[in-house]
Structure formats: C-alpha cells, structure tokens
Design a protein around this motif. Structure first.
Motif, PDB file in Angstrom:
ATOM      1  N   ILE A 306     -36.171  -2.324   9.056  1.00  0.00           N
ATOM      2  CA  ILE A 306     -37.562  -2.746   8.800  1.00  0.00           C
ATOM      3  C   ILE A 306     -38.294  -1.632   8.045  1.00  0.00           C
ATOM      4  O   ILE A 306     -39.029  -1.889   7.089  1.00  0.00           O
ATOM      5  CB  ILE A 306     -38.273  -3.104  10.126  1.00  0.00           C
ATOM      6  N   TYR A 307     -38.056  -0.368   8.479  1.00  0.00           N
ATOM      7  CA  TYR A 307     -38.668   0.770   7.773  1.00  0.00           C
ATOM      8  C   TYR A 307     -38.284   0.745   6.293  1.00  0.00           C
ATOM      9  O   TYR A 307     -39.124   0.926   5.414  1.00  0.00           O
ATOM     10  CB  TYR A 307     -38.192   2.108   8.356  1.00  0.00           C
ATOM     11  N   ILE A 308     -36.991   0.534   6.007  1.00  0.00           N
ATOM     12  CA  ILE A 308     -36.490   0.569   4.619  1.00  0.00           C
ATOM     13  C   ILE A 308     -37.212  -0.472   3.772  1.00  0.00           C
ATOM     14  O   ILE A 308     -37.632  -0.189   2.639  1.00  0.00           O
ATOM     15  CB  ILE A 308     -34.951   0.370   4.586  1.00  0.00           C
ATOM     16  N   ASN A 309     -37.382  -1.678   4.298  1.00  0.00           N
ATOM     17  CA  ASN A 309     -38.095  -2.730   3.564  1.00  0.00           C
ATOM     18  C   ASN A 309     -39.537  -2.329   3.269  1.00  0.00           C
ATOM     19  O   ASN A 309     -40.027  -2.509   2.152  1.00  0.00           O
ATOM     20  CB  ASN A 309     -38.082  -4.035   4.372  1.00  0.00           C
ATOM     21  N   LEU A 310     -40.222  -1.771   4.261  1.00  0.00           N
ATOM     22  CA  LEU A 310     -41.619  -1.368   4.077  1.00  0.00           C
ATOM     23  C   LEU A 310     -41.726  -0.213   3.077  1.00  0.00           C
ATOM     24  O   LEU A 310     -42.605  -0.202   2.207  1.00  0.00           O
ATOM     25  CB  LEU A 310     -42.229  -0.934   5.422  1.00  0.00           C
TER      26      LEU A 310
END
Length: 809
Positions: A306-310
C-alpha cells in the motif's frame, strides 16, 4: 542566535540557509548558518562583519529553519542543539588555531630577546609551513603553549590563523578514455595496433578497452570513459597502462561519482488483494478530510504494498516523499524491496552510513536527485522543499524517541508537524498502534483505516503459553527452555523450517553473583550491575561502557563459587547449541551488529537458509519477512511485562504481537511459544485473541483515572551533578518554583532516578503532568525555561545540569 553585519560586497551572495564564516570573540573563527536577514542593528553593541560565504546556494531552506524553531520551543532546548542534530557532520566545519612564521620577521634586527623555548618553535617553523597549538605543546613538553605563542605574536615573529576545512569529500573515480585521432578514425587505430604489435601488454589493454567501449558505435561512451580499475582488476599491466597514457594514446581524468549504486528497476506492477485495494481507497478518501491517517494493519497484511502505491502517486505528482523506519535493522529488508521499484529516485539516510554518504543524500535532496528518501528518525531534518507525504512505519516504536543528546524529540510527532509546515499528508502504519495515535483516531483527530486480513494464504499463528514454574517443579526445564518450547523447535528443525528466539537482553547473563556471600559486581560510575559477556570474558556497563575482566574469586569473601544469574542472548545462543547440536545458530543484538554491514550479513545468511535458529533482541521483532520461519519463541515474557513504567502493558502487547507476526508468513501456520511465570496475566489472553481494542480500553481507563498521557502532557526534568546532595537540593528548589507557575498541573518528586547514578553524575527526577487544554503547555514551558536559566546563574547551582525531556516515554 547571534547578529552579524553583511558587508556590501556580500549583499547579493547571502541569504537564509547559507553557511558563513564569522569571528566569535577575539580568537575563534566559527561557521554558522544564516537563520534570519533583517534591518535592525543591535543598539547596545557594534556588530562584526561576516568574513566569508561558503556556499553558492543555501544548504538549509526556510522551512527547515521554521521546523528547527518549533522543535527548540516544543522540546525545551536551544536552536543550536537542533541544528547540531539536523546537519550531517560532513556539512559542519572544523576549525583549529595554527601558527606560521611571519614573512616580515627578521630575527637579527628584532628589538626583543627571544627565549630558548621560543627559539625551538621558530627553528621548527623554518622547515615546517605551520604548527598547531597542540604541536607546540608537544615540542616543548608542556601542557599549554598559549603564553609562549602570545609572546611570539607580540614580537611579530609568528602569525596566528584559523584553518577551516570542509569535512565533506566527494567520491572521485579515476577514468580513462581513448584520445583523438584514435577514437574517431579507424585508419589511425589500425596504424596504432600495427605500431603496438611488438608490445603485447599494451595491445591487451587497448583490446580490453575496445571490448568494454565500442568507440565508433557509441562516441558518447568513449567520452564518459572507462573506470581505470576495470583494466587493473583484469590483471593487465599497470606500467603498460601508464605508458599508453604517457604516449597520449589514452587520457586519464577524474569524475565525481555517487556513492549510491544505480540499481536496475523492476517495472512489474504490484497487484493488491481486494482488501488492500479497499484500504488504499479508504486512505485516499480520509486524506480529503484529515491531514493524518492511521493505518492499523495486522502483521502480514501487506502494508508495504500500500505504501508503494501511495509513494508512486505522490512522486508522479511532482512532490517528495519521506518514509521513516524505526531502526536500521528494518531498512535492510524493506529497502531492498523499495529499490527494485524506485531505483535511483530513492535515497537512504541513517547513522550507519558514513558522513560523506549522508552529505551526498542531503545534497541529493537539495538538487532534486532524490525525491524519495527512506530513513530513520534523523531523516526528518533533510532539506525537503515540497513534501507531499510522510509515511511513519511501525509508528508505535520507542526507537522514534531520541533520548540523548538534545533535542529529545519524538520523530513520529515531529513528522506530523513537518507535514503540517509543508501542507502535506502523514500516514502512520502499525499492527499495534501507540495508544496516543489510536486515541487520536477514535476522537476523530486522525483518519483511521483497519486491515484485519493477512496477505495471500498466510494465517495468523497459533499461540502457546508455557509455564516456567510448572516445568521447573517437574524438572522439565532445561537450559532456560520449557519442554513445549524444545519440542516445537525440534519439530521445526525436522521439517527444515526456521526458528526465531526473542530475548530483550544482550550479553551472556544480566549479572554474576557469589553463591557464598551474595556479592554482585557494580559499575564504578553508574548505579547498575555489570552485565556478563562470556564471549569477550568481561563484565560491561550498558550505560557508560565501563568494562572489567571477570574475577577468579569473589573480591568480598574470596569464594570461587561465582555463578551467572539471568539470561542474555549470548547465553541463549550457547544453550541452543547444546540442546540442538545439529542446528546452525546465529545471534542478532547490539554486540553482533556494530559494523556497517553486519545487519545485512546476518539477514542474508538467515534469508538464504544458512541459519536454522536466530536469537535476538527487539531488532528481530520488526517488519522482517522470512518465508520459512514457523516457530517464534519468547523466552522471558515477564521481563517485558513487569517494568516500572505506565506503558509496560502497552509495550508488552506490542512486542509480543510484533515478534509473533514473524511466524508463518506464507501458507504455513506458525507457532508462538510464550514462556512466563504468570500465565494468568490478562495481556497474554488479549494477545492470543488479537483483541487490541479491548486491551486498549482497559489500559485507557487506568490512564484517565491516574492522569497519564494521552489525557495529560508529561514532562520530566532531571537534575544532574557529581555530588548527590547538590543534585537533590537543586531538584527540590526547582520543584518548589515550578509549583508556583499559575497553570493546572501535578508535580511529583523530586525522586532519585530509576538509575540513581550514571557516568559519575547523580540523578534526581521531577515529573510534571500538565493539563493539555489551551495554552497551558506553552506557558508552563516558557516559565520553566526561565526558572532553570535563573537557577543556573546562582553560584550554588551553576554546575548543576538540568535535562528537560518533553513526552519522555
């Protein structure tokens, strides 16, 4: 802050954030950073001019200076202390007084006599261009050479100057390239080979160069050249290479290169599970309303994806991103994953990097080379100018708190303030959020997103509580391990799976004791027992570093019956090797990870399956993801739980849940064995049921009743002095003055510190619980700082050091 005059010649070349050289007092030359430019000269004294500007562009931006001011005010310290913590050492300049022979000095016609010691210095300066004050003292065999140098200056025999040198040195690479006409004309190159036909060594070097650099197909590659060591590392003749350079066939040149490798980027898309997609959408929705969002995702729920997407979305919009991690240990694995996605866009910033590497990341953020940085708490000081998002991973971790020296800041809280200054967003991620963050989410101050599923087929582990006392009575306890723990480890080894053993105590054993008289070795400088380290055969203080060899006999009674008491990671490693002789065992604690790449080496060994069992302190509890770990053992859960701190229940729940989350990360269910003497404690039930909210409610009721955070603001003031009576008197005097400040508060103490003496200084603590409403904390801090300043001006308390710690836990 000090006021200096800007000379007219420098008016256009200085501004906020530039480093400058200034005279400070009569003799000192210091470097400083410009924090403010104004038109109001001081009325009561004449200002000195800036001597020199060191930079072509600011190394610190106005937003950073605003942030420093806030931190100094909030955490009750000086802005200079904040600056010192913020700047990497490579950007701070070192200065040292030096002397040189005065070129106009003529000894024959000198009006004043030169004494023999002065003559020694003058004779050395005839052959040496300069000497430091220290060099002069050594030459004459005296401690201070100041008076002699002062006399030589008065006689105009020597000149004193300050040599200021910048600590940062860029990494320089020696490269070679093929010169004209050989790089553009095939005929010229063919003729050269004919000429070199008798010199096979030179010919080999040329062939190697052409093999690496196709000069006619890619002239630009020849322009960039080839690293010189590519030739020398290939075993080719260095003297032949020198001859080719001398004969102007090849040209040698230097280039400044990055200390960070450009890693290949993995372009594959990261596919989120349905529940992760929902979580991501929910975070974005909450950011529309709130500046800060808490992502409460159970261990193994895939928060990193999720961090990577954000991060990708924010970078694509042209803004910067900071990802904070609690410890260097964590960066090893997560950085590898992130580098595959973000490649050279990403910088890494932590204390295991050299000064030069940290300056390079600093300059990389300034220049825009790094728009995304992964770092530990000090990374909040980097010169960001357009932050779009800060992500604080494992936001509950105590490692985000800086204890010494000042500023004693909490990086999570400081990150929220930094985000506010940049008008950006903060995402706090944790499987076991801190009660402050969870309270802020429940009271709608923060947004809140909950992930309660594990990614893929991973299942939550099965918990077992093993009673140490029951096994001891039945004689089933062997080398600190219960029968259940031994059985589970053996089963994992039989299935060729891996085991993590957690014990939050490094060393072999907490201490040594005499069986006859009960003598226990203490530190000479601190009120603590010395920890026994078997590997180095010594006893060490983990507070001041004092160490001594283990005595052969008890110094108190002469008995040889010395025994170890308690369990450390070193002893567990030894016990496991005796219980499971076929297993390959490693240890991860502060003692085994002191070198720069030690973390990486141990992780790589464990990840590649070269270790079966890894024993460690809290370093192994965070964020690590190993496919084959199916058993996690917590050797002494009571050590975490029974500690004199209002957070001990919260911390125990967090640590046990975090370390348990390392078990069964893929399709195999893991087992967690908790060894305790009190299996009936409520914490174990709540951890096993995964009932975070219920445990939070129980703890919060107690905190509200007895006035603890988040219902109040906590401040701890410690008086330190080498004499216990003076430290106690100063603390008592300050406590009485603090009671008179007209705000709503509770003042406790002074009490002798939990550890009453550290590094030969006696400690007395005052605890303040402040009402959080309105301006109360700001008013109290301001008044308190004034009182401490006034106390330090009194003769009796001049040498007492008052240490203020805001939000101390």
């Amino acid at each position: 802050m000090f006021t200096y005059r800007i000379p007219r010649s420098m008016e256009k070349s200085v501004g906020i954030g530039y480093r400058v050289i200034v005279q400070f007092g009569r003799k000192k030359v210091l470097t400083g950073i410009i924090g403010k430019v104004h038109q109001k000269p001081p009325k009561d004294y004449e200002t000195k001019p800036i001597l020199e500007v060191l930079d072509d562009h600011p190394v610190v931006n106005p937003l950073q200076i605003k942030f420093w001011f806030w931190m100094a005010e909030y955490y009750c310290c000086q802005i200079g202390e904040v600056m010192n913590a913020a700047l990497p050492s490579g950007l701070k300049l070192s200065s040292e007084s030096r002397i040189q022979l005065n070129p106009n000095f003529d000894q024959e016609h000198c009006k004043f006599p030169i004494d023999p010691r002065e003559q020694v210095i003058l004779d050395v300066l005839e052959s040496k261009p300069e000497l430091t004050y220290e060099d002069c003292g050594k030459l004459l065999g005296i401690k201070s050479s100041y008076e002699i140098i002062k006399s030589l200056v008065a006689k105009e025999a020597v000149l004193v100057y300050e040599q200021v040198k910048d600590k940062y040195t860029p990494k320089v690479e020696n490269r070679i390239r093929l010169k004209e006409p050989f790089s553009s004309s095939k005929e010229a190159l063919e003729q050269l080979f004919e000429k070199l036909s008798k010199s096979t060594k030179q010919e080999e070097i040329l062939l190697k160069y052409l093999q690496e650099i196709p000069v006619f197909l890619s002239p630009e590659k020849n322009e960039k050249g080839l690293e010189k060591k590519t030739i020398t590392d290939a075993g080719l003749s260095p003297s032949s290479l020198k001859t080719l350079i001398k004969n102007e066939v090849l040209e040698e040149f230097k280039v400044i290169v990055s200390r960070f490798d450009n890693l290949p980027v993995d372009d594959r898309e990261i596919h989120l599970a349905e529940f992760q997609e929902e979580g991501l959408s929910s975070i974005k929705e909450q950011f529309d309303q709130k500046q800060t969002v808490l992502l409460h995702g159970i261990t193994g729920s895939g928060k990193t994806e999720i961090y990577i997407n954000l991060i990708r979305e924010v970078l694509d919009s042209g803004s910067q991103v900071l990802l904070l991690l609690p410890e260097i240990a964590l960066t090893t694995q997560i950085v590898g994953r992130l580098q595959k996605v973000f490649g050279s866009e990403m910088g890494i910033y932590h204390s295991k990097h050299s000064d030069n590497e940290r300056v390079e990341v600093w300059q990389g953020v300034l220049s825009g080379r790094f728009s995304f940085v992964v770092g530990v708490r000090s990374a909040i000081f980097l010169p960001f100018d357009s932050l779009g998002m800060i992500i604080v991973d494992e936001e509950h971790e105590p490692s985000y708190k800086q204890f010494d020296p000042a500023p004693r800041f909490q990086a999570r809280d400081a990150a929220i303030m930094l985000s506010w200054l940049h008008q950006s967003k903060t995402l706090l991620g944790s499987a076991t959020p801190s009660y402050e963050s969870f309270y802020n989410a429940r009271t709608q101050k923060y947004g809140y997103v909950h992930l309660d599923k594990r990614f893929g087929k991973a299942q939550l582990p099965e918990f077992h509580v093993a009673d140490i006392l029951v096994d001891k009575k039945k004689n089933l306890l062997k080398l600190d391990f219960t029968r259940l723990m031994r059985e589970k480890i053996q089963q994992a080894l039989d299935r060729q799976e891996q085991v993590l053993i957690f014990q939050n105590r490094r060393g072999y054993a907490p201490y040594i004791s005499c069986e006859e008289c009960g003598w226990i070795p203490d530190c000479e400088h601190c009120d603590v027992n010395l920890t026994y380290h078997q590997y180095s055969e010594e006893m060490r203080c983990h507070y001041c570093g004092f160490k001594e060899k283990v005595p052969r006999a008890c110094p108190a009674c002469g008995s040889h019956k010395l025994t170890t008491v308690g369990i450390g990671t070193e002893r567990l490693e030894e016990s496991l090797s005796l219980l499971f002789p076929e297993a390959r065992i490693g240890r991860m604690d502060l003692d085994t990870t002191r070198s720069k790449y030690a973390y990486q080496r141990i992780f790589d060994e464990f990840a590649s399956g070269n270790l079966d069992i890894l024993v460690g302190t809290q370093m192994i509890t965070k964020g690590l993801d190993f496919d084959r770990v199916t058993v996690v053992g917590i050797v002494d859960a009571d050590r975490i739980l029974y500690f004199p701190d209002f957070r001990s229940g919260e911390r125990a729940y967090q640590q046990i849940t975090q370390v348990a989350g390392r078990a069964g990360r893929r399709d195999r269910q893991g087992s967690v064995i908790i060894q305790t003497r009190r299996p009936d404690n409520i914490v174990f039930d709540q951890v096993i049921q995964g009932n975070y909210t219920e445990f939070y409610m129980t703890e919060m009721a107690e905190r509200q009743r007895f006035f603890y955070p988040p219902f109040v603001k906590n401040i701890k003031v410690t008086a330190r002095h080498k004499e216990a009576k003076i430290a106690e008197k100063a603390a008592r005097h300050l406590a009485n003055l603090l009671k008179e400040i007209p705000v709503k508060k509770i003042i406790l103490g002074p009490e002798k510190g939990l550890i009453g003496k550290v590094k030969n200084q006696y400690l007395f603590d005052i605890y303040i619980k402040l009402d959080k409403t309105g301006n109360t904390p700001a008013i109290f801090k301001h008044e308190m700082n004034q009182l401490i300043f006034e106390l330090n001006t009194q003769k009796e308390f001049k040498s007492v050091r008052f240490v203020v710690d805001v939000d101390p836990y």
